[in-house]
Motif scaffolding. Structure first.
Motif, mmCIF file in Angstrom:
data_model
loop_
_atom_site.group_PDB
_atom_site.id
_atom_site.type_symbol
_atom_site.label_atom_id
_atom_site.label_comp_id
_atom_site.label_asym_id
_atom_site.label_seq_id
_atom_site.Cartn_x
_atom_site.Cartn_y
_atom_site.Cartn_z
ATOM 1 N N LYS A 166 0.811 -1.233 -0.062
ATOM 2 C CA LYS A 166 0.011 0.091 -0.013
ATOM 3 C C LYS A 166 0.833 1.272 -0.064
ATOM 4 N N ASP A 167 1.762 1.434 0.915
ATOM 5 C CA ASP A 167 2.757 2.503 1.005
ATOM 6 C C ASP A 167 3.371 2.848 -0.361
ATOM 7 N N ALA A 168 3.899 1.979 -0.900
ATOM 8 C CA ALA A 168 4.380 2.025 -2.337
ATOM 9 C C ALA A 168 3.772 2.412 -3.385
ATOM 10 N N LEU A 169 2.506 1.758 -3.230
ATOM 11 C CA LEU A 169 1.531 2.260 -4.313
ATOM 12 C C LEU A 169 0.823 3.677 -4.163
ATOM 13 N N VAL A 170 0.705 4.074 -2.973
ATOM 14 C CA VAL A 170 0.421 5.455 -2.521
ATOM 15 C C VAL A 170 1.537 6.105 -3.218
ATOM 16 N N ARG A 171 2.573 5.910 -2.826
ATOM 17 C CA ARG A 171 3.791 6.821 -3.342
ATOM 18 C C ARG A 171 4.035 6.968 -4.815
ATOM 19 N N ARG A 172 3.545 5.907 -5.360
ATOM 20 C CA ARG A 172 3.657 6.019 -6.885
ATOM 21 C C ARG A 172 2.482 6.500 -7.616
ATOM 22 N N PHE A 173 1.493 6.104 -7.204
ATOM 23 C CA PHE A 173 -0.004 6.711 -7.674
ATOM 24 C C PHE A 173 -0.811 7.563 -7.095
ATOM 25 N N GLY A 174 -0.618 7.492 -5.721
ATOM 26 C CA GLY A 174 -1.505 8.757 -4.905
ATOM 27 C C GLY A 174 -2.499 7.984 -4.133
ATOM 28 N N GLU A 175 -2.903 8.712 -3.267
ATOM 29 C CA GLU A 175 -3.884 8.148 -2.243
ATOM 30 C C GLU A 175 -5.207 8.008 -2.706
ATOM 31 N N ARG A 176 -5.735 8.877 -3.692
ATOM 32 C CA ARG A 176 -6.987 8.723 -4.329
ATOM 33 C C ARG A 176 -7.160 7.533 -5.508
ATOM 34 N N TRP A 177 -6.022 7.568 -5.961
ATOM 35 C CA TRP A 177 -5.694 6.306 -6.730
ATOM 36 C C TRP A 177 -5.885 5.036 -6.016
ATOM 37 N N TYR A 178 -5.097 4.716 -4.966
ATOM 38 C CA TYR A 178 -5.148 3.504 -4.347
ATOM 39 C C TYR A 178 -6.564 3.174 -3.502
ATOM 40 N N SER A 179 -7.228 4.254 -3.188
ATOM 41 C CA SER A 179 -8.547 4.303 -2.752
ATOM 42 C C SER A 179 -9.506 3.567 -3.657
ATOM 43 N N LYS A 180 -9.369 3.959 -4.682
ATOM 44 C CA LYS A 180 -10.342 3.346 -6.138
ATOM 45 C C LYS A 180 -9.742 1.827 -6.014
ATOM 46 N N LEU A 181 -8.535 1.575 -6.079
ATOM 47 C CA LEU A 181 -7.915 0.234 -6.232
ATOM 48 C C LEU A 181 -8.596 -0.729 -5.164
ATOM 49 N N ALA A 182 -8.387 -0.183 -3.926
ATOM 50 C CA ALA A 182 -8.921 -0.941 -2.680
ATOM 51 C C ALA A 182 -10.510 -1.248 -2.921
ATOM 52 N N ALA A 183 -11.204 -0.336 -3.326
ATOM 53 C CA ALA A 183 -12.482 -0.498 -3.530
ATOM 54 C C ALA A 183 -12.760 -1.426 -4.586
ATOM 55 N N ILE A 184 -12.182 -1.483 -5.442
ATOM 56 C CA ILE A 184 -12.425 -2.498 -6.549
ATOM 57 C C ILE A 184 -12.083 -3.863 -5.996
ATOM 58 N N ALA A 185 -10.857 -3.966 -5.279
ATOM 59 C CA ALA A 185 -10.530 -5.231 -4.976
ATOM 60 C C ALA A 185 -11.356 -5.722 -3.811
ATOM 61 N N ARG A 186 -12.001 -4.957 -3.005
ATOM 62 C CA ARG A 186 -12.833 -5.566 -1.970
ATOM 63 C C ARG A 186 -14.247 -5.811 -2.548
ATOM 64 N N ARG A 187 -14.667 -5.318 -3.481
ATOM 65 C CA ARG A 187 -15.773 -5.872 -4.630
ATOM 66 C C ARG A 187 -15.607 -7.085 -4.971
ATOM 67 N N ARG A 188 -14.197 -7.301 -5.731
ATOM 68 C CA ARG A 188 -14.038 -8.655 -6.165
ATOM 69 C C ARG A 188 -13.811 -9.585 -5.305
ATOM 70 N N SER A 189 -13.254 -9.274 -4.110
ATOM 71 C CA SER A 189 -13.113 -10.302 -3.061
ATOM 72 C C SER A 189 -14.583 -10.722 -2.608
ATOM 73 N N ALA A 190 -15.476 -9.857 -2.137
ATOM 74 C CA ALA A 190 -16.839 -10.211 -1.908
ATOM 75 C C ALA A 190 -17.702 -11.025 -2.949
ATOM 76 N N ASP A 191 -17.471 -10.610 -4.150
ATOM 77 C CA ASP A 191 -17.904 -11.553 -5.415
ATOM 78 C C ASP A 191 -17.461 -12.692 -5.405
ATOM 79 N N GLN A 192 -16.211 -12.992 -5.072
ATOM 80 C CA GLN A 192 -15.697 -14.377 -5.208
ATOM 81 C C GLN A 192 -16.049 -15.307 -4.123
ATOM 82 N N ALA A 193 -16.180 -14.598 -2.788
ATOM 83 C CA ALA A 193 -16.827 -15.091 -1.667
ATOM 84 C C ALA A 193 -18.320 -15.636 -1.988
ATOM 85 N N LYS A 194 -19.044 -15.300 -2.854
ATOM 86 C CA LYS A 194 -20.379 -15.540 -2.973
ATOM 87 C C LYS A 194 -20.428 -16.769 -3.859
ATOM 88 N N VAL A 195 -19.274 -17.002 -4.499
ATOM 89 C CA VAL A 195 -19.417 -18.106 -5.482
ATOM 90 C C VAL A 195 -19.212 -19.440 -4.806
#
Length: 195
Positions: A166-195
């Protein structure tokens, strides 16, 4: 594939797990391999500027290597990299007890001697970034057998790659970008848990 703005990430960045286990790997990523860490233009300049402040942290072999080559070298592909001691370990590698190898640059940073943490390519590992910067930037998980224990520990702790770096991704792409990635990843994880 995951797309965040103009960055394309492999699914592994969200789906795989990783936490460095230095007690087992001993910092092998600083010692193994046939090339030093890739550096961007700013990092080449920074390494030249902080050389004096990092030097007290270096091993004698590291100092001699930097004396001979300078703070960076250019490989056969034209990529700037950290120099290697006798074509093995990174010149900035230092022993830190119990046979564990760490980064002299990061040690100087943690001690407050410099404000540069370490090359972004090292900070991001096990992620590798590619692309020409004109179109999409590609972000991929790099699998290396010396990091097998990190995968085991990451799975046992439930830490996906994107959270580990996380720290390195924020350093490279910024906090706002990382927040978008984390939201997408959480949705992916939730969708995979339903399967």
């Amino acid at each position: 594939m995951i797309v965040v703005d103009d960055v394309v990430l492999s699914d592994d960045v969200a789906d795989r797990h990783f936490v460095c286990d230095l007690t087992l790997c001993r910092g092998a990523c600083c010692v193994e391999g046939d090339r030093g860490a890739p550096l961007d233009d700013d990092e080449r300049r920074i390494l030249a500027e902080v050389r004096e402040k990092v030097e007290p942290y270096l091993t004698k072999a590291g100092q001699q290597t930097l004396d001979a080559s300078g703070p960076h070298v250019c490989d056969q592909d034209g990529v700037s990299r950290t120099p290697l001691i006798d074509d093995t370990m990174c010149a900035y590698t230092i022993p830190c007890g119990d046979g564990i190898m760490k980064c002299a640059i990061e040690k100087a940073y943690l001690d407050g001697a410099i404000s540069f943490r370490k090359p972004i390519s090292c900070h991001l590992y096990p992620i590798r970034i590619s692309g020409d910067g004109k179109r999409a930037t590609l972000v991929n998980y790099h699998e290396w057998d010396i990091c097998a224990d990190a995968c085991v520990l990451g799975r046992s702790l439930g830490v996906p790659v994107y959270k580990f770096v996380k720290d390195a991704l924020v350093r490279r792409f910024g906090e706002r970008w990382y927040s978008k990635l984390a939201a997408i990843a959480r949705r992916r994880s939730a969708d995979q848990a339903k399967v």
